[in-house]
Design a protein around this motif. Sequence first.
Motif, PDB file in Angstrom:
ATOM      1  N   PRO A   1       0.812  -1.319   0.040  1.00 54.09           N
ATOM      2  CA  PRO A   1      -0.110  -0.066  -0.140  1.00 54.09           C
ATOM      3  C   PRO A   1       0.846   1.259  -0.024  1.00 54.09           C
ATOM      4  CG  PRO A   1      -0.067  -1.322   2.210  1.00 54.09           C
ATOM      5  CD  PRO A   1       0.768  -1.906   1.126  1.00 54.09           C
ATOM      6  N   LEU A   2       0.369   2.273  -0.494  1.00 50.12           N
ATOM      7  CA  LEU A   2       1.233   3.421  -0.765  1.00 50.12           C
ATOM      8  C   LEU A   2       0.532   4.652  -0.827  1.00 50.12           C
ATOM      9  CD1 LEU A   2       4.270   3.924  -1.331  1.00 50.12           C
ATOM     10  CD2 LEU A   2       3.748   3.986  -3.831  1.00 50.12           C
ATOM     11  N   ASP A   3       0.686   5.855   0.301  1.00 52.49           N
ATOM     12  CA  ASP A   3       0.109   7.144   0.434  1.00 52.49           C
ATOM     13  C   ASP A   3       0.594   7.784  -0.996  1.00 52.49           C
ATOM     14  OD1 ASP A   3       2.242   8.904   1.138  1.00 52.49           O
ATOM     15  OD2 ASP A   3       2.363   7.160   2.794  1.00 52.49           O
ATOM     16  N   GLU A   4      -0.227   8.852  -1.134  1.00 50.97           N
ATOM     17  CA  GLU A   4       0.140   9.743  -2.305  1.00 50.97           C
ATOM     18  C   GLU A   4       1.360  10.166  -2.185  1.00 50.97           C
ATOM     19  OE1 GLU A   4      -1.972  13.552  -4.747  1.00 50.97           O
ATOM     20  OE2 GLU A   4      -3.055  12.277  -3.447  1.00 50.97           O
ATOM     21  N   ALA A   5       2.038  10.718  -1.202  1.00 51.34           N
ATOM     22  CA  ALA A   5       2.947  11.613  -1.030  1.00 51.34           C
ATOM     23  C   ALA A   5       4.146  10.809  -1.120  1.00 51.34           C
ATOM     24  CB  ALA A   5       3.183  12.164   0.542  1.00 51.34           C
ATOM     25  N   THR A   6       4.443   9.757  -0.657  1.00 51.86           N
ATOM     26  CA  THR A   6       5.233   8.783  -0.806  1.00 51.86           C
ATOM     27  C   THR A   6       5.372   8.090  -2.140  1.00 51.86           C
ATOM     28  OG1 THR A   6       4.912   7.707   1.399  1.00 51.86           O
ATOM     29  CG2 THR A   6       6.475   6.325  -0.050  1.00 51.86           C
ATOM     30  N   SER A   7       4.112   7.897  -2.815  1.00 53.03           N
ATOM     31  CA  SER A   7       4.115   7.592  -4.312  1.00 53.03           C
ATOM     32  C   SER A   7       4.962   8.375  -5.039  1.00 53.03           C
ATOM     33  CB  SER A   7       2.714   7.232  -4.664  1.00 53.03           C
ATOM     34  OG  SER A   7       2.479   6.955  -5.992  1.00 53.03           O
ATOM     35  N   GLU A   8       4.285   9.920  -5.075  1.00 49.93           N
ATOM     36  CA  GLU A   8       5.106  10.793  -5.624  1.00 49.93           C
ATOM     37  C   GLU A   8       6.491  10.865  -5.531  1.00 49.93           C
ATOM     38  OE1 GLU A   8       3.135  14.648  -4.923  1.00 49.93           O
ATOM     39  OE2 GLU A   8       1.262  13.614  -5.639  1.00 49.93           O
ATOM     40  N   LYS A   9       6.894  10.809  -4.218  1.00 52.23           N
ATOM     41  CA  LYS A   9       8.647  10.852  -3.864  1.00 52.23           C
ATOM     42  C   LYS A   9       9.206   9.746  -4.489  1.00 52.23           C
ATOM     43  CE  LYS A   9      11.601  10.599   0.039  1.00 52.23           C
ATOM     44  NZ  LYS A   9      11.837  10.307   1.491  1.00 52.23           N
TER      45      LYS A   9
ATOM     46  N   ALA B   1      -4.305   3.897 -18.652  1.00 51.71           N
ATOM     47  CA  ALA B   1      -5.539   4.721 -18.044  1.00 51.71           C
ATOM     48  C   ALA B   1      -5.540   4.476 -16.688  1.00 51.71           C
ATOM     49  CB  ALA B   1      -6.833   4.153 -18.700  1.00 51.71           C
ATOM     50  N   SER B   2      -4.953   3.577 -15.980  1.00 54.37           N
ATOM     51  CA  SER B   2      -5.195   3.497 -14.715  1.00 54.37           C
ATOM     52  C   SER B   2      -3.662   3.269 -13.862  1.00 54.37           C
ATOM     53  CB  SER B   2      -6.006   2.262 -14.379  1.00 54.37           C
ATOM     54  OG  SER B   2      -5.120   0.988 -14.769  1.00 54.37           O
ATOM     55  N   SER B   3      -2.725   3.048 -14.486  1.00 52.74           N
ATOM     56  CA  SER B   3      -1.361   2.855 -13.610  1.00 52.74           C
ATOM     57  C   SER B   3      -0.256   3.690 -14.436  1.00 52.74           C
ATOM     58  CB  SER B   3      -1.049   1.515 -13.809  1.00 52.74           C
ATOM     59  OG  SER B   3      -2.057   0.643 -13.218  1.00 52.74           O
TER      60      SER B   3
ATOM     61  N   GLY C   1      -0.493   2.311  -8.712  1.00 49.93           N
ATOM     62  CA  GLY C   1      -1.919   2.332  -8.820  1.00 49.93           C
ATOM     63  C   GLY C   1      -2.183   3.596  -7.553  1.00 49.93           C
ATOM     64  N   GLU C   2      -3.733   3.455  -7.629  1.00 47.18           N
ATOM     65  CA  GLU C   2      -4.196   4.681  -6.486  1.00 47.18           C
ATOM     66  C   GLU C   2      -4.139   3.874  -5.399  1.00 47.18           C
ATOM     67  OE1 GLU C   2      -8.309   6.787  -5.538  1.00 47.18           O
ATOM     68  OE2 GLU C   2      -7.889   6.359  -7.644  1.00 47.18           O
ATOM     69  N   GLY C   3      -3.170   4.405  -4.454  1.00 43.49           N
ATOM     70  CA  GLY C   3      -2.993   3.671  -3.014  1.00 43.49           C
ATOM     71  C   GLY C   3      -2.229   2.603  -3.074  1.00 43.49           C
ATOM     72  N   TRP C   4      -1.271   2.328  -4.092  1.00 38.63           N
ATOM     73  CA  TRP C   4      -0.375   0.907  -4.044  1.00 38.63           C
ATOM     74  C   TRP C   4       0.755   0.850  -5.020  1.00 38.63           C
ATOM     75  CZ3 TRP C   4      -0.704  -1.304  -8.869  1.00 38.63           C
ATOM     76  CH2 TRP C   4      -1.964  -1.081  -9.634  1.00 38.63           C
ATOM     77  N   VAL C   5       1.598  -0.060  -4.828  1.00 40.25           N
ATOM     78  CA  VAL C   5       2.741  -0.199  -5.729  1.00 40.25           C
ATOM     79  C   VAL C   5       2.937  -1.777  -5.879  1.00 40.25           C
ATOM     80  CG1 VAL C   5       4.669   0.114  -4.238  1.00 40.25           C
ATOM     81  CG2 VAL C   5       4.889   0.541  -6.562  1.00 40.25           C
ATOM     82  N   LYS C   6       3.197  -2.145  -7.313  1.00 41.29           N
ATOM     83  CA  LYS C   6       3.795  -3.447  -7.456  1.00 41.29           C
ATOM     84  C   LYS C   6       5.031  -3.538  -8.025  1.00 41.29           C
ATOM     85  CE  LYS C   6      -0.961  -5.206  -8.907  1.00 41.29           C
ATOM     86  NZ  LYS C   6      -1.630  -5.844 -10.065  1.00 41.29           N
ATOM     87  N   PHE C   7       5.594  -4.842  -7.867  1.00 40.03           N
ATOM     88  CA  PHE C   7       6.903  -5.018  -8.520  1.00 40.03           C
ATOM     89  C   PHE C   7       7.002  -6.392  -8.966  1.00 40.03           C
ATOM     90  CE2 PHE C   7      11.460  -6.054  -8.265  1.00 40.03           C
ATOM     91  CZ  PHE C   7      12.100  -5.396  -8.999  1.00 40.03           C
ATOM     92  N   ALA C   8       7.662  -6.343 -10.191  1.00 38.80           N
ATOM     93  CA  ALA C   8       8.180  -7.553 -10.674  1.00 38.80           C
ATOM     94  C   ALA C   8       9.368  -7.591 -11.506  1.00 38.80           C
ATOM     95  CB  ALA C   8       6.986  -8.252 -11.480  1.00 38.80           C
ATOM     96  N   ASP C   9       9.934  -8.875 -11.839  1.00 41.98           N
ATOM     97  CA  ASP C   9      11.024  -8.883 -12.775  1.00 41.98           C
ATOM     98  C   ASP C   9      10.706  -8.410 -14.108  1.00 41.98           C
ATOM     99  OD1 ASP C   9      10.610 -11.766 -11.114  1.00 41.98           O
ATOM    100  OD2 ASP C   9      12.837 -11.092 -11.083  1.00 41.98           O
ATOM    101  N   THR C  10       9.699  -8.351 -14.641  1.00 43.19           N
ATOM    102  CA  THR C  10       9.272  -7.822 -15.854  1.00 43.19           C
ATOM    103  C   THR C  10       7.923  -7.454 -15.748  1.00 43.19           C
ATOM    104  OG1 THR C  10       8.156  -9.963 -16.687  1.00 43.19           O
ATOM    105  CG2 THR C  10      10.264  -9.729 -17.095  1.00 43.19           C
ATOM    106  N   LYS C  11       7.367  -6.383 -16.794  1.00 40.67           N
ATOM    107  CA  LYS C  11       6.081  -5.789 -16.719  1.00 40.67           C
ATOM    108  C   LYS C  11       5.265  -6.858 -16.980  1.00 40.67           C
ATOM    109  CE  LYS C  11       3.394  -2.036 -18.990  1.00 40.67           C
ATOM    110  NZ  LYS C  11       3.203  -1.267 -19.977  1.00 40.67           N
ATOM    111  N   GLN C  12       5.338  -8.091 -17.808  1.00 43.07           N
ATOM    112  CA  GLN C  12       4.470  -9.051 -17.805  1.00 43.07           C
ATOM    113  C   GLN C  12       4.312  -9.882 -16.516  1.00 43.07           C
ATOM    114  OE1 GLN C  12       5.942 -11.336 -21.179  1.00 43.07           O
ATOM    115  NE2 GLN C  12       4.720 -10.090 -22.788  1.00 43.07           N
ATOM    116  N   GLY C  13       5.188  -9.845 -15.745  1.00 44.12           N
ATOM    117  CA  GLY C  13       5.098 -10.575 -14.535  1.00 44.12           C
ATOM    118  C   GLY C  13       3.900  -9.946 -13.748  1.00 44.12           C
TER     119      GLY C  13
END
Length: 187
Positions: free
Chosen positions: A117-125, A141-143, A168-180
């Motif tokens: 989960p990620l607040d807006e300020a941390t996301s921007e930073k 359109a969404s990410s 995304g709105e309120g979160w971040v994901k991470f993977a080895d590749t975009k498809q992941g």
Amino acid sequence: MNTRIPLAVGALLLAAGLAACSSPAPEPAPTTSPTADAAEPVKTPAPQPSGTPEAAEELTCATLISKTTTEALTAQGWTTQEKDFWISDIELTDGLLCMWADFSTASDHGQTYGFSPLDEATSEKAQQKLESEGWIRSADASSVFYTEDPEHAIATDEDGFGLTYEFGEGWVKFADTKQGLILINAG
């Protein structure tokens, strides 16, 4: 050396991930219900957004990605290790980063998935930090996505994306590749 699951297994995992993403969203639950004497409403949990683990299901390395993907990785003899989730020098203390591999032998084969989960300020930073470090920005359109420069990537997916963050709105994901990223249940 390529760090991806063999192509056939990868295609199977991708298909399974897409199938998991196509399940219908749960019906919204009421946010209040009357008590026996109807004096004061009792709050019930709001429904989870589509794609997130069920409320009763705790986010773990086994639930972060689809059940089919977890089963396929486990069938290969892979296990998982939790790691601290960082974006550059920003630690995401509420996040979960999971590395899947056969840790019983020295190898550069593995997969990494993360969610926080990620607040807006941390996301921007975090996004500003990634841009300042040369990560490549793209959006839909969404990410918003940040991927490493493919010239410096150890491995990339068929579209040329290596390590990738999705905001995304309120979160971040991470993977080895975009498809992941599509294999991650949260978000």
